[in-house]
Design an enzyme around this catalytic site. Structure first.
Site, mmCIF file in Angstrom:
data_model
loop_
_atom_site.group_PDB
_atom_site.id
_atom_site.type_symbol
_atom_site.label_atom_id
_atom_site.label_comp_id
_atom_site.label_asym_id
_atom_site.label_seq_id
_atom_site.Cartn_x
_atom_site.Cartn_y
_atom_site.Cartn_z
ATOM 1 N N ARG A 1 -25.904 165.748 48.159
ATOM 2 C CA ARG A 1 -25.999 165.921 46.768
ATOM 3 C C ARG A 1 -27.496 165.495 46.664
ATOM 4 N NH1 ARG A 1 -23.097 162.211 42.506
ATOM 5 N NH2 ARG A 1 -22.995 160.528 43.568
ATOM 6 N N GLY B 1 -22.528 169.221 44.814
ATOM 7 C CA GLY B 1 -23.886 168.534 44.971
ATOM 8 C C GLY B 1 -24.243 168.347 43.379
ATOM 9 N N ARG C 1 -34.861 159.209 42.443
ATOM 10 C CA ARG C 1 -34.861 158.155 43.094
ATOM 11 C C ARG C 1 -36.248 158.008 43.922
ATOM 12 N NH1 ARG C 1 -29.758 156.879 46.228
ATOM 13 N NH2 ARG C 1 -30.163 158.340 47.669
ATOM 14 N N ASP D 1 -24.318 154.600 56.504
ATOM 15 C CA ASP D 1 -25.495 155.508 55.867
ATOM 16 C C ASP D 1 -25.797 155.067 54.587
ATOM 17 O OD1 ASP D 1 -22.265 156.006 55.601
ATOM 18 O OD2 ASP D 1 -23.174 157.042 53.449
#
Length: 470
Positions: free
Chosen positions: A84, A117, A167, A244
């Protein structure tokens, strides 16, 4: 805002072109003006709302979704990737350093595995507030530029207003990125990824051949130790330290299940899905070491033969404990303002932590009390009176300055964060947010006028749980 392409020249598996999905009514909810200034981004609400929701795309740079693997709670998933998130490209700050500009919640990607997403407003605001609080506390972290509401409903339990969070990160290269290319057998891409990570984050490494990979692993290990030490210094619990979610840069990423410890207990867990305490507060060093081992495994294909690789990489991985313990001891020395080193310091720290756990003392406020007691007649927990006498002998005229620099007065308390999120979910605004973030202008300065933000919750978050937000 000039964007640059990133990662597409490393491997066709790593960065896959993928377009965000336009939203119904994008509105700029939160915008980080101070951060924007560092990138010369103008506060144009209408333009930014469209761009940072994925509704308008820079035609010169194609958005991509990044591929990566991940050990999630110890179980390996060979193909995760950005389910997403869309990387719009890289943008340079005033110093010329490139940062990834990524949208989280901008629609499904090739890695979504049937998901929508999307992101709800709560997790988006949480990431914005927590990342800014940690940045103010001096913790290496990704940053949040903005939160945009979408005018759409995200169907979770229960349904929530939708949002997209923007971000910024020095890079999104994860341990899982190396696992992914190694698993796919893309040796050329793996070698390019190492070189890219070194050029981006560790430019002092100038060796060649297999020594280059050893020095790279060592540098990443050092960054992870530095990060986990900083988390433990302030009582931060990441909550989901999967490979991850482990950035090579040593920056904090993914604020879904994170929380702050109140009562001191190394076994503290708040994540609703961490049933075994794998990512408990005190287990974070072990997991960082475990993740480094997984990175080392991913580098093995770059060596002449497997036996030689294991022989050369193992000492680096096995050296984690000694390095971490040295840094950990230094952290406690600073938090307690201990003058020099003394053979009895370990016992002094152990006794304090035992008393704090036994009497359920608040982690942050206990160290605030000890720090301020050096200057004034500050109330010390009764259970620490006798220990306090022994500790006082080990302090010096420099102890207050040392302790005040590392013991925060204000932290992003879980109950406060939840109140802010609840306000945004209910009305799309918050009466608490601005004052709360203002307290982080000087989070290491003790000020009784900030009483509202200094207090631990009455129930010490006894039944509090955090969620991943997906």
């Amino acid at each position: 805002m000039k964007l640059q392409t990133r990662y597409t020249d490393i491997s066709e598996l790593l960065a896959i072109k993928d377009m965000p999905s336009a939203v119904a009514e994008p509105q700029l909810l939160l915008f980080n003006d101070k951060l924007a200034d560092n990138f010369a981004i103008k506060h144009d609400s209408e333009f930014l709302a469209k761009l940072l929701s994925g509704s308008t795309i820079d035609n010169d740079v194609a958005p991509v979704a990044l591929g990566y693997s991940g050990h999630q709670f110890g179980h390996f998933s060979p193909r995760l990737g950005d389910g997403r998130a869309h990387l719009l490209g890289a943008i340079a700050d005033k110093d010329g350093t490139l940062w990834d500009l990524q949208l989280k919640g901008a629609g499904a990607t090739v890695f979504s595995r049937g998901g929508d997403g999307r992101c709800a407003i709560g997790p988006a605001v949480r990431e914005y507030i927590m990342s800014e609080a940690l940045h103010a506390l001096g913790i290496a972290t990704t940053r949040c530029l903005a939160v945009v509401t979408t005018g759409e409903t995200v169907y979770r339990q229960p349904p929530r207003p939708g949002a997209v969070v923007t971000r910024l990160a020095k890079s999104h290269i994860r341990v899982g990125s190396f696992q992914y290319l190694a698993t796919q057998g893309d040796i050329e891409g793996l070698e390019k990824l190492v070189d890219y990570a070194i050029n981006c984050h560790f430019p002092d490494i100038n060796s060649t051949g297999e020594q280059r990979y050893i020095e790279f692993l060592t540098a990443v290990l050092d960054k992870q130790i530095e990060l986990v030490i900083s988390w433990m210094r302030i009582g931060f619990i990441h909550g989901v330290m999967n490979t991850d979610n482990t950035l090579i840069s040593g920056e904090t990423i993914d604020y879904g299940p994170c929380a702050m410890m109140n009562q001191f207990d190394l076994d503290t867990v708040f994540s609703s899905i961490d049933h075994q305490g794998r990512y408990a507060f005190g287990n974070q060093p072990n997991i960082a070491n475990w993740n480094i081992a997984r990175l080392a495994e991913s580098l093995i294909p770059l060596f002449a033969d497997q036996e030689s690789a294991v022989e050369q990489l193992s000492p680096v991985v096995n050296g984690f404990a000694a390095k971490f313990n040295d840094a950990f001891n230094t952290m406690w020395q600073q938090k307690l303002g201990l003058a020099g080193q003394h053979e009895g310091d370990h016992a002094l720290v152990s006794e304090l932590l035992g008393l704090m756990k036994q009497h359920q003392l608040d982690y942050t406020n206990t160290f605030n009390a000890l720090t301020e007691s050096l200057l004034a007649d500050f109330a010390i927990p009764t259970s620490l009176k006798e220990w306090h006498k022994k500790w006082n002998v080990r302090t010096s005229s420099k102890s207050y300055e040392t302790m005040r620099a590392v013991n925060p007065a204000v932290i992003p308390r879980n109950h406060t964060i939840e109140m802010i999120l609840a306000e945004y979910e209910a009305s799309g605004e918050s009466s608490l947010k601005d004052a709360f973030l203002e307290a982080f202008n000087d989070p290491y300065v003790y000020d009784e006028r900030q009483f509202e933000w200094l207090q631990a919750p009455k129930d010490y978050d006894k039944n509090y749980q955090t969620f991943c937000g997906t």
